[in-house]
Design a protein around this motif. Structure first.
Motif, PDB file in Angstrom:
ATOM      1  N   ASP A  86      41.842  63.677  77.922  1.00  0.00           N
ATOM      2  CA  ASP A  86      41.869  62.857  76.702  1.00  0.00           C
ATOM      3  C   ASP A  86      42.628  63.563  75.568  1.00  0.00           C
ATOM      4  O   ASP A  86      42.386  63.291  74.390  1.00  0.00           O
ATOM      5  CB  ASP A  86      40.442  62.503  76.276  1.00  0.00           C
ATOM      6  N   PHE A  87      43.533  64.450  75.926  1.00  0.00           N
ATOM      7  CA  PHE A  87      44.492  65.144  75.040  1.00  0.00           C
ATOM      8  C   PHE A  87      43.849  66.112  74.037  1.00  0.00           C
ATOM      9  O   PHE A  87      44.275  67.234  73.904  1.00  0.00           O
ATOM     10  CB  PHE A  87      45.395  64.161  74.281  1.00  0.00           C
ATOM     11  N   ARG A  88      42.843  65.633  73.265  1.00  0.00           N
ATOM     12  CA  ARG A  88      42.184  66.465  72.246  1.00  0.00           C
ATOM     13  C   ARG A  88      43.166  67.102  71.268  1.00  0.00           C
ATOM     14  O   ARG A  88      43.111  68.305  70.990  1.00  0.00           O
ATOM     15  CB  ARG A  88      41.308  67.542  72.887  1.00  0.00           C
ATOM     16  N   LEU A  89      44.079  66.305  70.769  1.00  0.00           N
ATOM     17  CA  LEU A  89      44.991  66.791  69.733  1.00  0.00           C
ATOM     18  C   LEU A  89      44.287  66.738  68.390  1.00  0.00           C
ATOM     19  O   LEU A  89      43.288  66.029  68.233  1.00  0.00           O
ATOM     20  CB  LEU A  89      46.237  65.898  69.701  1.00  0.00           C
ATOM     21  N   ILE A  90      44.815  67.473  67.427  1.00  0.00           N
ATOM     22  CA  ILE A  90      44.289  67.363  66.065  1.00  0.00           C
ATOM     23  C   ILE A  90      45.076  66.239  65.409  1.00  0.00           C
ATOM     24  O   ILE A  90      46.253  66.392  65.060  1.00  0.00           O
ATOM     25  CB  ILE A  90      44.421  68.700  65.323  1.00  0.00           C
ATOM     26  N   GLU A  91      44.425  65.099  65.298  1.00  0.00           N
ATOM     27  CA  GLU A  91      45.128  63.840  65.014  1.00  0.00           C
ATOM     28  C   GLU A  91      45.806  63.807  63.647  1.00  0.00           C
ATOM     29  O   GLU A  91      46.817  63.144  63.478  1.00  0.00           O
ATOM     30  CB  GLU A  91      44.154  62.666  65.147  1.00  0.00           C
ATOM     31  N   HIS A  92      45.239  64.523  62.655  1.00  0.00           N
ATOM     32  CA  HIS A  92      45.859  64.448  61.330  1.00  0.00           C
ATOM     33  C   HIS A  92      47.001  65.448  61.163  1.00  0.00           C
ATOM     34  O   HIS A  92      47.666  65.464  60.135  1.00  0.00           O
ATOM     35  CB  HIS A  92      44.810  64.636  60.218  1.00  0.00           C
ATOM     36  N   LEU A  93      47.232  66.263  62.174  1.00  0.00           N
ATOM     37  CA  LEU A  93      48.367  67.189  62.110  1.00  0.00           C
ATOM     38  C   LEU A  93      49.565  66.606  62.850  1.00  0.00           C
ATOM     39  O   LEU A  93      49.417  65.765  63.737  1.00  0.00           O
ATOM     40  CB  LEU A  93      48.004  68.534  62.754  1.00  0.00           C
ATOM     41  N   SER A  94      50.758  67.088  62.497  1.00  0.00           N
ATOM     42  CA  SER A  94      51.978  66.615  63.161  1.00  0.00           C
ATOM     43  C   SER A  94      52.036  67.152  64.588  1.00  0.00           C
ATOM     44  O   SER A  94      51.319  68.099  64.945  1.00  0.00           O
ATOM     45  CB  SER A  94      53.205  67.110  62.394  1.00  0.00           C
ATOM     46  N   ALA A  95      52.940  66.557  65.368  1.00  0.00           N
ATOM     47  CA  ALA A  95      53.180  67.050  66.730  1.00  0.00           C
ATOM     48  C   ALA A  95      53.563  68.527  66.659  1.00  0.00           C
ATOM     49  O   ALA A  95      53.052  69.354  67.410  1.00  0.00           O
ATOM     50  CB  ALA A  95      54.289  66.230  67.376  1.00  0.00           C
ATOM     51  N   PHE A  96      54.461  68.848  65.709  1.00  0.00           N
ATOM     52  CA  PHE A  96      54.909  70.241  65.569  1.00  0.00           C
ATOM     53  C   PHE A  96      53.718  71.169  65.326  1.00  0.00           C
ATOM     54  O   PHE A  96      53.570  72.196  65.996  1.00  0.00           O
ATOM     55  CB  PHE A  96      55.910  70.351  64.403  1.00  0.00           C
ATOM     56  N   ASP A  97      52.863  70.812  64.379  1.00  0.00           N
ATOM     57  CA  ASP A  97      51.757  71.714  64.019  1.00  0.00           C
ATOM     58  C   ASP A  97      50.729  71.846  65.141  1.00  0.00           C
ATOM     59  O   ASP A  97      50.120  72.903  65.308  1.00  0.00           O
ATOM     60  CB  ASP A  97      51.086  71.254  62.722  1.00  0.00           C
ATOM     61  N   ASN A  98      50.534  70.786  65.920  1.00  0.00           N
ATOM     62  CA  ASN A  98      49.634  70.900  67.071  1.00  0.00           C
ATOM     63  C   ASN A  98      50.168  71.926  68.071  1.00  0.00           C
ATOM     64  O   ASN A  98      49.415  72.753  68.583  1.00  0.00           O
ATOM     65  CB  ASN A  98      49.482  69.544  67.768  1.00  0.00           C
ATOM     66  N   VAL A  99      51.472  71.854  68.335  1.00  0.00           N
ATOM     67  CA  VAL A  99      52.052  72.750  69.340  1.00  0.00           C
ATOM     68  C   VAL A  99      52.144  74.182  68.799  1.00  0.00           C
ATOM     69  O   VAL A  99      51.996  75.153  69.545  1.00  0.00           O
ATOM     70  CB  VAL A  99      53.442  72.223  69.778  1.00  0.00           C
ATOM     71  N   ALA A 100      52.345  74.290  67.477  1.00  0.00           N
ATOM     72  CA  ALA A 100      52.476  75.622  66.861  1.00  0.00           C
ATOM     73  C   ALA A 100      51.140  76.374  66.812  1.00  0.00           C
ATOM     74  O   ALA A 100      51.114  77.603  66.724  1.00  0.00           O
ATOM     75  CB  ALA A 100      53.037  75.481  65.441  1.00  0.00           C
ATOM     76  N   LEU A 101      50.059  75.624  66.899  1.00  0.00           N
ATOM     77  CA  LEU A 101      48.727  76.211  66.687  1.00  0.00           C
ATOM     78  C   LEU A 101      48.453  77.490  67.500  1.00  0.00           C
ATOM     79  O   LEU A 101      48.080  78.518  66.928  1.00  0.00           O
ATOM     80  CB  LEU A 101      47.663  75.150  66.956  1.00  0.00           C
ATOM     81  N   PRO A 102      48.653  77.460  68.833  1.00  0.00           N
ATOM     82  CA  PRO A 102      48.347  78.682  69.599  1.00  0.00           C
ATOM     83  C   PRO A 102      49.207  79.871  69.159  1.00  0.00           C
ATOM     84  O   PRO A 102      48.738  81.010  69.206  1.00  0.00           O
ATOM     85  CB  PRO A 102      48.677  78.294  71.050  1.00  0.00           C
ATOM     86  N   LEU A 103      50.438  79.598  68.741  1.00  0.00           N
ATOM     87  CA  LEU A 103      51.316  80.696  68.316  1.00  0.00           C
ATOM     88  C   LEU A 103      50.866  81.243  66.969  1.00  0.00           C
ATOM     89  O   LEU A 103      50.896  82.443  66.720  1.00  0.00           O
ATOM     90  CB  LEU A 103      52.773  80.209  68.223  1.00  0.00           C
ATOM     91  N   ARG A 104      50.418  80.338  66.081  1.00  0.00           N
ATOM     92  CA  ARG A 104      49.930  80.797  64.769  1.00  0.00           C
ATOM     93  C   ARG A 104      48.663  81.625  64.946  1.00  0.00           C
ATOM     94  O   ARG A 104      48.497  82.649  64.284  1.00  0.00           O
ATOM     95  CB  ARG A 104      49.689  79.599  63.844  1.00  0.00           C
TER      96      ARG A 104
END
Ligand SMILES: Nc1ncnc2c1ncn2[C@@H]1O[C@H](COP(=O)(O)OP(=O)(O)OP(=O)(O)O)[C@@H](O)[C@H]1O
Ligand SMILES: [Mg+2]
Length: 238
Positions: free
Chosen positions: A94-112
């Protein structure tokens, strides 16, 4: 700690049940060698997501032993589990993305989280999102994306920091065959770089197109099938 070996995951006599219900999986025995690639199949409700949730350390088994990266998780505390999880990339069904963040910020999260330099993050995330054909949607909030687009963001987030173990639950369930083939190529490339991969799928096409062994859940048990061409090769080598 179990004995050191080259298995990323080991399970012995593992059972899973929810609350006081019956076991949905029983006596699971499994060894996943480092660098291996497996499909995980079984009809809806067979327990694929539940088995994956043990592998990504979201729950403990109701019985039996599991070790992940040579750590017996029955004797692993919360901090240790959190640090092991940082080596695991997960694509949730079910993806579990952080819906209020952009696609970029979701993908950047583990690197940050890992403290990477922001310029390097921009470069890597842009490159990967372009590869999964989401360059036009990088700044969009993920709540506005289609199912297939969300799925690709979830995959990009799971692979961006080249995890040691990638667990993907129906990662191509929402995309067409062409994108599915491209995403599979991403998993294969990651595997060539050393990542151990487990992919739960209902897609016969994907299973037939890629010659990897299949872990199949049926009647609460786990069965392993090797692709026909590999057994032919093994027959020749004997
Ligand atoms: N949190 C939970 N609480 C209670 N029962 C659960 C829970 N999660 C799963 N189950 C039950 O465990 C069984 C296995 O579910 P699971 O989601 O692991 O199957 P699956 O093979 O992933 O199915 P699908 O192909 O539909 O995704 C189902 O009968 C389900 O109802
Ligand atoms: Mg599932």
């Amino acid at each position: 700690m179990s004995d050191q070996n080259n298995n990323i995951i080991e399970m012995n006599n593992v059972g899973i049940r929810y609350d006081q219900g019956p076991e949905i999986l029983s006596d699971i025995k499994l060894s996943l060698a480092q660098g291996s690639f497996h499909f995980l199949t079984g009809q809806s409700g067979a327990g694929k997501t539940s088995l994956l949730s043990l592998m990504y350390l979201a729950q403990k088994p109701s019985r039996g032993q599991i070790s992940v990266f040579n750590h017996n998780i029955n004797f692993t505390n919360r901090d240790q589990l959190a640090s092991l999880r940082r080596h695991i990339g997960v694509v949730f069904q079910d993806f579990r993305l952080i819906e209020h963040l952009s696609a970029f910020d979701n993908v950047a999260l583990p690197l940050r989280v890992s403290g990477m330099d922001e310029r390097e993050i921009r470069k890597r995330v842009t490159e990967l999102l372009t590869w999964v054909e989401l360059d036009a949607h990088m700044s969009d909030k993920t709540s506005t994306l289609s199912g297939g687009e969300k799925q690709r963001v979830a995959i990009a987030r799971a692979v961006i920091n080249r995890p040691d173990l990638l667990l993907a639950d129906e990662p191509t369930g929402n995309v067409d065959n062409i994108i599915a083939g491209k995403l599979m190529k991403l998993f294969v490339e990651l595997n060539k770089l050393g990542t151990t991969v487990v992919i739960a799928t209902h897609s016969d096409k994907i299973i037939n197109d890629f010659p990897y062994p299949r872990l199949h859940l049926q009647n609460r048990g786990l069965h392993i099938y090797y692709p026909a061409d590999t057994s032919v090769l093994r027959g020749i080598n004997v």
